[in-house]
Design a protein around this motif. Structure first.
Motif, PDB file in Angstrom:
ATOM      1  N   VAL A   9      46.289  46.549  28.158  1.00  0.00           N
ATOM      2  CA  VAL A   9      45.867  47.062  29.287  1.00  0.00           C
ATOM      3  C   VAL A   9      45.338  48.509  28.924  1.00  0.00           C
ATOM      4  CG1 VAL A   9      46.071  48.053  31.692  1.00  0.00           C
ATOM      5  CG2 VAL A   9      47.144  45.775  31.160  1.00  0.00           C
ATOM      6  N   ASN A  10      46.218  49.151  28.133  1.00  0.00           N
ATOM      7  CA  ASN A  10      46.066  50.549  27.506  1.00  0.00           C
ATOM      8  C   ASN A  10      44.823  50.484  26.583  1.00  0.00           C
ATOM      9  OD1 ASN A  10      46.473  53.012  25.900  1.00  0.00           O
ATOM     10  ND2 ASN A  10      48.095  53.213  27.688  1.00  0.00           N
ATOM     11  N   GLY A  11      44.664  49.642  25.928  1.00  0.00           N
ATOM     12  CA  GLY A  11      43.561  49.580  24.966  1.00  0.00           C
ATOM     13  C   GLY A  11      42.150  49.367  25.408  1.00  0.00           C
ATOM     14  N   HIS A  12      42.072  48.701  26.566  1.00  0.00           N
ATOM     15  CA  HIS A  12      41.130  48.212  27.008  1.00  0.00           C
ATOM     16  C   HIS A  12      40.475  48.715  28.467  1.00  0.00           C
ATOM     17  CE1 HIS A  12      40.963  45.723  23.447  1.00  0.00           C
ATOM     18  NE2 HIS A  12      42.039  45.249  23.718  1.00  0.00           N
ATOM     19  N   VAL A  13      41.120  49.324  29.139  1.00  0.00           N
ATOM     20  CA  VAL A  13      40.943  49.699  30.605  1.00  0.00           C
ATOM     21  C   VAL A  13      41.259  51.227  30.603  1.00  0.00           C
ATOM     22  CG1 VAL A  13      41.628  49.532  32.990  1.00  0.00           C
ATOM     23  CG2 VAL A  13      41.700  47.513  31.536  1.00  0.00           C
ATOM     24  N   SER A  14      40.416  51.975  31.368  1.00  0.00           N
ATOM     25  CA  SER A  14      40.733  53.432  31.810  1.00  0.00           C
ATOM     26  C   SER A  14      40.506  53.548  32.936  1.00  0.00           C
ATOM     27  CB  SER A  14      40.024  54.240  30.795  1.00  0.00           C
ATOM     28  OG  SER A  14      38.397  53.980  31.019  1.00  0.00           O
ATOM     29  N   ASN A  19      45.134  46.532  37.956  1.00  0.00           N
ATOM     30  CA  ASN A  19      45.883  47.473  38.559  1.00  0.00           C
ATOM     31  C   ASN A  19      46.321  48.353  37.485  1.00  0.00           C
ATOM     32  OD1 ASN A  19      46.287  46.494  41.367  1.00  0.00           O
ATOM     33  ND2 ASN A  19      46.869  44.398  40.414  1.00  0.00           N
ATOM     34  N   GLN A  20      45.802  48.467  36.423  1.00  0.00           N
ATOM     35  CA  GLN A  20      46.082  49.690  35.367  1.00  0.00           C
ATOM     36  C   GLN A  20      47.443  49.864  34.982  1.00  0.00           C
ATOM     37  OE1 GLN A  20      44.001  52.623  37.334  1.00  0.00           O
ATOM     38  NE2 GLN A  20      41.884  51.795  36.994  1.00  0.00           N
ATOM     39  N   TYR A  21      48.220  48.774  34.673  1.00  0.00           N
ATOM     40  CA  TYR A  21      49.576  48.871  34.185  1.00  0.00           C
ATOM     41  C   TYR A  21      49.414  49.364  32.796  1.00  0.00           C
ATOM     42  CZ  TYR A  21      51.352  45.892  38.100  1.00  0.00           C
ATOM     43  OH  TYR A  21      51.703  45.653  39.512  1.00  0.00           O
ATOM     44  N   TYR A  22      49.411  50.623  32.493  1.00  0.00           N
ATOM     45  CA  TYR A  22      48.936  51.239  31.184  1.00  0.00           C
ATOM     46  C   TYR A  22      50.183  51.071  30.409  1.00  0.00           C
ATOM     47  CZ  TYR A  22      44.816  53.015  33.238  1.00  0.00           C
ATOM     48  OH  TYR A  22      43.620  53.459  33.620  1.00  0.00           O
ATOM     49  N   GLU A  23      51.449  50.709  30.643  1.00  0.00           N
ATOM     50  CA  GLU A  23      52.426  50.496  29.802  1.00  0.00           C
ATOM     51  C   GLU A  23      52.213  49.365  28.775  1.00  0.00           C
ATOM     52  OE1 GLU A  23      52.735  50.328  32.907  1.00  0.00           O
ATOM     53  OE2 GLU A  23      54.223  49.089  33.798  1.00  0.00           O
ATOM     54  N   TYR A  24      51.377  48.248  29.426  1.00  0.00           N
ATOM     55  CA  TYR A  24      51.022  47.135  28.357  1.00  0.00           C
ATOM     56  C   TYR A  24      49.982  47.677  27.647  1.00  0.00           C
ATOM     57  CZ  TYR A  24      53.842  44.478  31.176  1.00  0.00           C
ATOM     58  OH  TYR A  24      55.239  43.988  31.815  1.00  0.00           O
ATOM     59  N   GLN A  25      50.119  47.278  26.142  1.00  0.00           N
ATOM     60  CA  GLN A  25      49.327  47.438  25.268  1.00  0.00           C
ATOM     61  C   GLN A  25      48.049  46.939  25.273  1.00  0.00           C
ATOM     62  OE1 GLN A  25      47.479  45.680  21.846  1.00  0.00           O
ATOM     63  NE2 GLN A  25      49.310  44.619  22.513  1.00  0.00           N
TER      64      GLN A  25
END
Lengths: 947, 130
Positions: free
Chosen positions: A86-91, A78-84
C-alpha cells in the motif's frame, strides 16, 4: 528485547491475506493432484469422484485468490500505509480511477492479476465441463501453484540461511525496512504513501496490463490442452478443441502488445511505436510462436499432418511467456529496458518455473508423440498444408532471431557462472539490427499469406487447378506490381528489401481481397483469415511508410553548425519564446507555457508555409508537456501528436531550462547569481553596465532601469492568491542600450504566514533578474511609519487644500476593492473616493481608503499611490453632522527609495528544445494491426456459431 | 527424404548462417584506446568526470553537448554528444555511449545512463508536517 506495542497498526488484513494465499496454494495443490488422479482413472468408476474433488479444490483456490485480491484492494483503497505494498503504490492524492493501475504497478499485484485471469479462464473450462476439463485444469492448477509461490512469502530455515519463497503483498512496512522510525509506537500515523509513478497515471496503465496479462494467462490454455492431448492420446479431438482457444489467445495477446505499442507512441518519448526493447520483444515472441502454432493446428485439423509440430509450438508459446517473465522480473535486464521491474529475488524461482514446464512438457512430448499417426503420403508440393507449414516455420524463425539478440544479457550471466567475463553488448543500433532481418520475414509472410489462400488441402492435381485460377492470379499480380511501382517513387530509400516488402504488402492485400470476392464469393463468415492477412498487408505498408519515410521536421540546416557531416544528428531545434523559427516549410513559434497540476504544457504554434509566397497553408497548435513528480522534479515528458489521415506530426520536448526541471538545481542556479542591491527611487532611472565581447576586446554597454511604482497587488502565473497574503510588487521599466523600445516587468514578493515567496522578474533578452527581498518589505513599513498624516473633516462634494494640491471627497464606494481588504458577508465597508488635483485643477490620482465595521470593531484600511506620492486613510464617520474625516500624507519622492536586488548574470529561461518527427502513413499500422486482431476474433465467432 | 524435411534443413542452415551474421552486430564494450585503434563505431562504458565542465548551450546548438568520460582503463577523454544533454546526467553512475573516435575526441550519437536505484530514505515515509 521488549516488543513495542504499536498504536493504530491493523494486523488483521495481513494475517487474513497470508492465510488466503496459503489456502489458495494448498487448494491448487489439491486440485492439481485430484485432477491428475481423475485423468489417470478416466475410464474407471472413480473418475467422477476424483473430478468432483478437483472441482472443489479449484473452486476453493479461485475463491481464496479472488478474496486475497479483494483484500489487497480494500487495504489500498483505505490507505493502510503500514503495509509495504500500500505504502509503495498508494498516496493520499491518488485519484480512485488510478487504483487499478496502482494495484498492478508492482510485481506482486501483477502476479495476482495474472492468476486472476487463470481463475476466470479455469472457471470457463469448469463450467463447460467437457472431456478436457480434468487434464486441462490439472495443468492450470500446477501453473497457479508456481505463480502463487511468487507471492507466498514463506521463509524456510535451511541450515544457517533462510530460503525465501516469494514476496507477499501483505507484508508490513516494518517487516521490509529496518528504520529508526519503527521505534516509535505511533509510527503508523506518521506514515505517508509513495503513490503511483506519475508517468503511469494514465488510461493506458489501466487497460494495457490487464489485456496483456489476459493474453499471457490465455497462452496457458492451449498449452494445457496440448499437454492434455499428448497425455490422453486423443490427438484428433485435441486439435479441434484447442483451435478456438488459440484464436482467442492470439487476438487478446496481440491486442495487448498493440496497446503497448500505442502507449509507447502516444506517451513515451522514444519517437515511435516499436523500439525492439527487450520487453516488447519477449511479449512479441510468444505471439509469433502462437500464430505459427495456430496455422500448424489448422493443417492438423484439416489433414492430419503437423500434429506433432502443433503440440510443440503450443508448448513453446507458454515456455516463452515464462521466459519473458523471467527477463522482465529477474532484474537481468538491468537498466537496458524501460519496463524492467526492480529485483525481488525471484530469479531462482523463475528459472525453476521455466525448467519444470520445459522439461516436463518436452518429456511428455517425446514420450507420447510416437502415438501420433502421421499420414503416410507426403504433402503435395502445391498443397495448402505444405506452404502453410513453411509459413509457420518462418514465423518460428522470426521468433528465434528476435530471441537470439534479446537474450544477450542472459549469455553474460551464463558466462559468469562458468567464470567467463563475456561483457557482450547488444547491437549498436538495435532497431536497425532487428529490422534488417525481420524485413525478410515480412516479405515471405506477406507473399505466403496471399499465395497459400488459393491452394487446396491435399491437392492432387495442381496443373488443372492452376489453369482455372491462372487468370485471377495474373490479375492480382498485375495490380500488385502497378501499385508497387507507383509507391516506390514515393519512398525516400527504395532499397531492394524495402521494395520487396511493399510488393509483399500489396500482394497480401490484393490476393486476399481476390480470395474474398472470387474464391469464397463474399461468404463473410469464413473470411476471418482473409481479414487478418489484409490487416498484415496494410500493417507492412504502414511500417514501410512511417519507418522509411520518417523525417525530422525539427532541423534547420542554416541555423546549425555543419561540423559532423557523417553523422545524422539534426534532430532538435531550440525555440525561444515568442521568436518564430523556420524549419522545413514550417514556421514554428513557442508561445507560452502553462501549468495544470503536475503537467507543464508548452504551447507551440505550427504554420505550414506555401512554397515561396509565405502564405499559410495549414496551421495547428501542439502542446507537448513535461510531467513533474510530487517534489516538482522532472519525471517524464509527454509528446503531443497532430494527427492527419495520411500522417502524424509527433512533437516532444528534448530539453528545457534546468531550473524548470529540478527545484534543487533551480536553487543552486539562484544561489550562484551575483545580486547587487540597487537603491531605486520612483521614476528615476539608474544606469547599469554590461560588457560585451567583440573579438577580444570588451565594450561597455549602458542600460537603464527605473522603478515606476510600488504596489500592494501583483500577478504572476505561478501565484495563487490566498487570504491573509501580504503582497508587494515593483513595476520596473528597462531601457536596453540602443534599443528602440523599453521592457516592462514586475517583481513581486509575498508574505504568507511568516514565509516569503519570491516571484522575481526575469529579463531574458539581457540575462537580468530583479527580485524583491525582506529589505524591500522593511523599507515599505519604515516609510509608512515615518509618514505624517493630516486630518480633514469634509462633507460629500467638499474640497480642501493640501500643500499645493486640492483634495475633493467626490463620493463613496459601498463595494470597495482594496488589496488590504477581502469582504466578509456581515461587513459594513465604505470607501471614500478622494480626488487629488494639482493647482491647475487636473486630476492627479484617485484614492479609495476604506472605513470598515466588522463585528462592531472599526478597521481603517489605507490606500496609497507611490507613483504619485500620496497615502490616505478614512479615519472617522460622524452620522449626525454627516461629516467624514480623512487623513492624507504625502511621500517625499525625492528622498524615498526602495532596495531592489538585481543580478546581471541570470541564464535565460524562455527556451525549449523541440524534437518534431513526421510519420507518414502511420495510421496504416494501426488499421492493419487492428484488422489482424479482428480477423482472429471473427474466426472464433464463426467457429462457435457453426457448432 | 520428404520435401518438408529438406526445406526444414534449408531453413535451419539459413537460421545458423543468419544467427552467425547477427553476432557480428553484437560487440563487447570498448575502451577509448580500442575505439581509436579500430576506428569503427563502438559502444563504450565509462563514468562521467564530474569535476569537468559539461558544456551544453542549446541557444547555440541544441545537438551539441560536450563532457569528459573516464573509461574502464581509467583513461579520460573529451566526448561530443550530438544530441541534447540527457536528463539527470550529473547523477549518472555509468554512461554507455555509441560513437567513434575523431581525432582526440569521441563523437557519440546516442547515450544510455545507468542511474543509482531509488534511495530508501526514512524521510520518504514520514508525513510532512501540515
Amino acid at each position: 528485547m521488549d516488543q513495542i506495542q504499536y498504536i493504530g497498526e491493523r494486523i488483521w488484513p495481513g494475517n487474513l491475506g497470508h492465510f488466503l494465499i496459503v489456502l489458495s496454494f494448498v487448494a491448487s495443490l489439491f486440485a492439481a493432484a485430484t485432477f491428475i488422479m481423475a485423468q489417470k482413472r478416466r475410464d474407471g468408476e472413480e473418475f467422477n469422484s476424483w473430478k468432483r474433488m478437483g472441482n472443489i479444490g479449484f473452486a476453493i483456490h479461485g475463491v481464496s485468490i479472488l478474496s486475497a485480491i479483494g483484500l489487497l484492494f480494500f487495504i489500498m483503497i483505505n490507505q493502510y500505509y503500514e503495509y509495504q505494498y500500500v505504502n509503495g503504490h498508494v498516496s493520499d492524492d491518488l485519484q480512485m480511477r488510478y487504483i487499478f493501475s496502482a494495484f498492478w504497478e508492482g510485481q506482486e499485484g501483477s502476479f495476482m492479476l495474472w492468476m486472476f485471469w487463470h481463475v476466470i479462464l479455469g472457471g470457463v473450462i469448469l463450467w463447460r465441463a467437457d472431456q478436457w476439463q480434468a487434464p486441462v485444469l490439472a495443468v492450470i492448477s500446477i501453473i497457479q501453484l508456481f505463480l502463487l509461490s511468487m507471492i507466498l512469502g514463506v521463509h524456510i530455515p535451511f541450515g544457517e540461511e533462510t530460503i525465501k519463497i516469494g514476496s507477499s503483498p501483505f507484508l508490513l512496512l516494518r517487516e521490509v525496512f529496518d528504520l529508526p522510525l519503527f521505534s516509535k509506537a505511533n509510527y503508523v500515523e506518521l506514515l505517508q504513501g509513495q503513490g503511483l509513478n506519475i508517468a503511469l497515471q494514465n488510461y493506458w496503465m489501466t487497460i494495457h496490463p490487464p489485456t496483456l496479462f489476459l493474453g499471457f494467462a490465455a497462452t496457458s490454455v492451449p498449452f494445457a490442452y496440448a499437454i492434455a492431448g499428448l497425455w490422453s492420446g486423443t490427438h484428433k479431438e485435441s486439435m479441434k478443441a484447442i483451435l478456438p482457444w488459440a484464436l482467442f489467445t492470439g487476438g487478446i495477446l496481440g491486442t495487448g502488445i498493440l496497446m503497448g505499442a500505442a502507449w509507447a507512441y502516444e506517451a513515451l518519448s522514444f519517437g515511435g511505436y516499436w523500439a525492439w526493447d527487450p520487453v516488447e520483444n519477449t511479449s512479441l515472441v510468444p505471439w509469433l510462436i502462437l500464430i505459427a502454432a495456430l496455422h500448424s493446428n489448422l493443417i492438423a485439423k484439416a489433414t492430419g499432418y503437423s500434429i506433432k509440430s502443433t503440440y510443440l509450438f503450443y508448448i513453446l508459446t507458454f515456455i516463452f511467456v515464462l521466459y519473458s517473465t523471467y527477463l522482465t522480473r529477474s532484474g537481468i535486464l538491468g537498466d537496458s529496458s524501460a519496463h524492467a521491474f526492480t529485483e525481488m529475488g525471484l530469479e531462482a524461482q523463475l528459472i525453476f518455473f521455466i525448467a519444470f514446464f520445459l522439461i516436463g512438457g518436452l518429456w511428455l512430448y517425446f514420450k507420447n508423440s510416437k502415438s501420433i499417426v502421421v499420414p503416410e503420403k507426403e504433402e503435395a508440393t502445391f498443397s495448402k498444408e505444405f506452404w502453410m507449414f513453411i509459413g509457420s516455420l518462418i514465423l518460428i524463425f522470426s521468433a528465434v532471431l528476435i530471441t537470439f539478440t534479446t537474450s544477450i544479457p542472459v549469455y553474460n550471466v551464463i558466462g559468469e557462472i562458468f567464470g567467463l567475463e563475456m561483457n557482450l553488448s547488444s547491437p549498436d543500433d538495435v532497431v536497425a539490427h532487428h529490422n534488417k532481418y525481420q524485413i525478410w520475414i515480412g516479405v515471405l509472410i506477406g507473399i505466403l499469406s496471399g499465395f497459400a489462400q488459393f491452394l487446396r488441402w491435399k491437392e492432387f492435381d495442381f496443373a488443372r487447378r492452376f489453369s482455372s485460377l491462372g487468370k485471377q492470379i495474373a490479375l492480382t499480380l498485375a495490380i500488385t506490381i502497378v501499385c508497387t511501382v507507383l509507391t516506390i517513387r514515393l519512398l525516400d530509400y527504395p532499397s531492394a528489401p524495402n521494395i520487396l516488402l511493399v510488393f509483399a504488402g500489396y500482394y497480401a492485400i490484393f490476393s486476399n481481397l481476390d480470395y474474398i470476392i472470387f474464391m469464397i464469393r463474399g461468404k463473410m463468415k469464413i473470411a476471418g483469415s482473409a481479414f487478418s492477412h489484409i490487416g498484415f498487408g496494410l500493417f507492412v505498408l504502414g511500417v514501410i511508410a512511417s519507418g522509411v519515410n520518417k523525417s525530422y521536421l525539427s532541423s534547420n540546416p542554416y541555423a546549425q553548425r555543419g561540423l559532423f557531416e557523417e553523422f545524422d544528428y539534426e534532430k532538435n531545434v531550440t525555440l525561444i519564446k515568442g521568436l518564430p523559427m523556420y524549419m522545413n516549410d514550417y514556421k514554428v513559434t513557442y508561445l507560452r507555457d502553462t501549468f495544470d497540476g503536475f503537467h507543464r504544457y508548452y504551447h507551440i504554434n505550427f504554420k505550414e508555409l506555401g512554397d515561396s509566397s509565405g502564405t499559410v497553408q495549414d496551421e495547428f497548435d501542439s502542446y507537448p508537456s513535461i510531467i513533474y513528480d510530487k517534489n516538482f522534479k522532472f519525471a517524464s515528458v509527454n509528446p503531443s501528436t497532430k494527427r492527419y489521415a495520411q500522417k502524424d506530426i509527433f512533437n516532444h520536448l528534448a530539453g528545457a531550462p534546468e531550473a524548470e526541471l529540478d527545484p534543487e538545481r533551480a536553487r543552486e542556479i539562484e544561489d550562484s547569481l551575483s545580486y547587487v542591491f540597487q537603491e531605486m527611487a520612483i521614476n528615476r532611472p539608474i544606469t547599469l553596465t554590461d560588457t560585451v565581447k567583440v573579438d577580444d576586446a570588451r565594450f561597455p554597454r549602458f542600460h537603464q532601469i527605473q522603478l515606476l511604482n510600488v504596489r500592494r497587488t501583483g500577478e504572476h502565473p505561478e501565484y495563487l492568491s490566498q487570504e491573509g497574503d501580504l503582497v508587494f510588487s515593483a513595476d520596473l521599466e528597462i531601457q536596453k542600450y540602443e534599443a528602440d523600445s523599453t521592457i516592462r516587468k514586475q517583481a513581486m514578493i509575498v508574505l504568507r504566514e511568516n514565509l516569503l515567496f519570491n516571484f522575481p522578474a526575469q529579463i531574458n533578452t539581457m540575462g537580468w533578474k530583479a527580485k524583491l527581498t525582506e529589505e524591500f518589505i522593511n523599507r515599505y513599513f519604515e516609510i509608512e511609519s515615518n509618514l505624517s498624516y493630516r486630518p480633514f473633516t469634509l462633507k460629500e462634494g467638499q474640497t480642501a487644500r493640501f500643500s499645493d494640491y486640492t483634495i475633493e471627497l467626490a463620493g463613496f464606494d459601498r463595494q470597495p476593492e482594496n488589496p488590504g481588504y477581502s469582504a466578509l458577508p456581515n461587513d459594513i465597508a465604505i470607501a471614500a473616493v478622494l480626488n487629488i488635483k494639482d493647482s491647475e485643477d487636473n486630476l492627479i490620482c484617485q484614492l479609495r481608503p476604506i472605513y470598515l465595521v466588522r463585528n462592531s470593531q472599526v478597521y481603517i484600511i489605507k490606500d496609497e499611490s507611490f507613483q504619485h506620492g500620496f497615502s490616505a486613510k478614512f479615519a472617522n464617520v460622524d452620522p449626525q453632522a454627516e461629516t467624514f474625516t480623512v487623513s492624507l500624507a504625502e511621500y517625499d519622492l525625492e528622498q524615498l527609495s526602495f532596495p531592489v536586488a538585481i543580478a546581471q548574470d541570470s541564464p535565460r529561461n524562455d527556451w525549449i528544445v523541440l524534437e518534431s518527427i513526421v510519420f507518414p502513413g502511420i495510421n496504416l499500422v494501426w488499421v492493419g494491426s487492428i484488422l489482424m486482431m479482428f480477423g482472429l476474433f471473427f474466426s472464433i465467432w464463426n467457429r462457435i456459431s457453426r457448432h | 527424404m520428404k520435401k518438408i524435411h529438406i526445406i526444414a534443413i534449408v531453413i535451419i542452415i539459413a537460421a545458423i548462417a543468419i544467427l552467425l551474421s547477427a553476432t557480428k552486430d553484437m560487440g563487447t564494450y570498448a575502451t577509448f584506446s580500442e575505439a581509436e585503434s579500430s576506428g569503427k563505431i563502438v559502444k563504450l562504458v565509462g563514468e562521467l568526470s564530474k569535476d569537468k565542465v559539461i558544456e551544453y548551450n542549446p541557444q547555440v546548438d541544441p545537438n551539441y553537448c560536450s563532457f569528459h568520460i573516464k573509461d574502464a582503463d581509467g583513461q579520460e577523454k573529451k566526448v561530443i554528444l550530438l544530441m541534447e544533454k540527457p536528463h539527470d546526467f550529473e547523477r549518472s553512475e555509468k554512461v554507455v555511449l555509441t560513437g567513434k573516435m575523431k581525432g582526440e575526441e569521441f563523437v557519440a550519437t546516442s547515450v544510455l545512463l545507468k542511474c543509482p536505484s531509488k534511495y530508501q530514505d526514512e524521510e520518504l515515509f514520514i508525513r510532512a508536517e501540515s
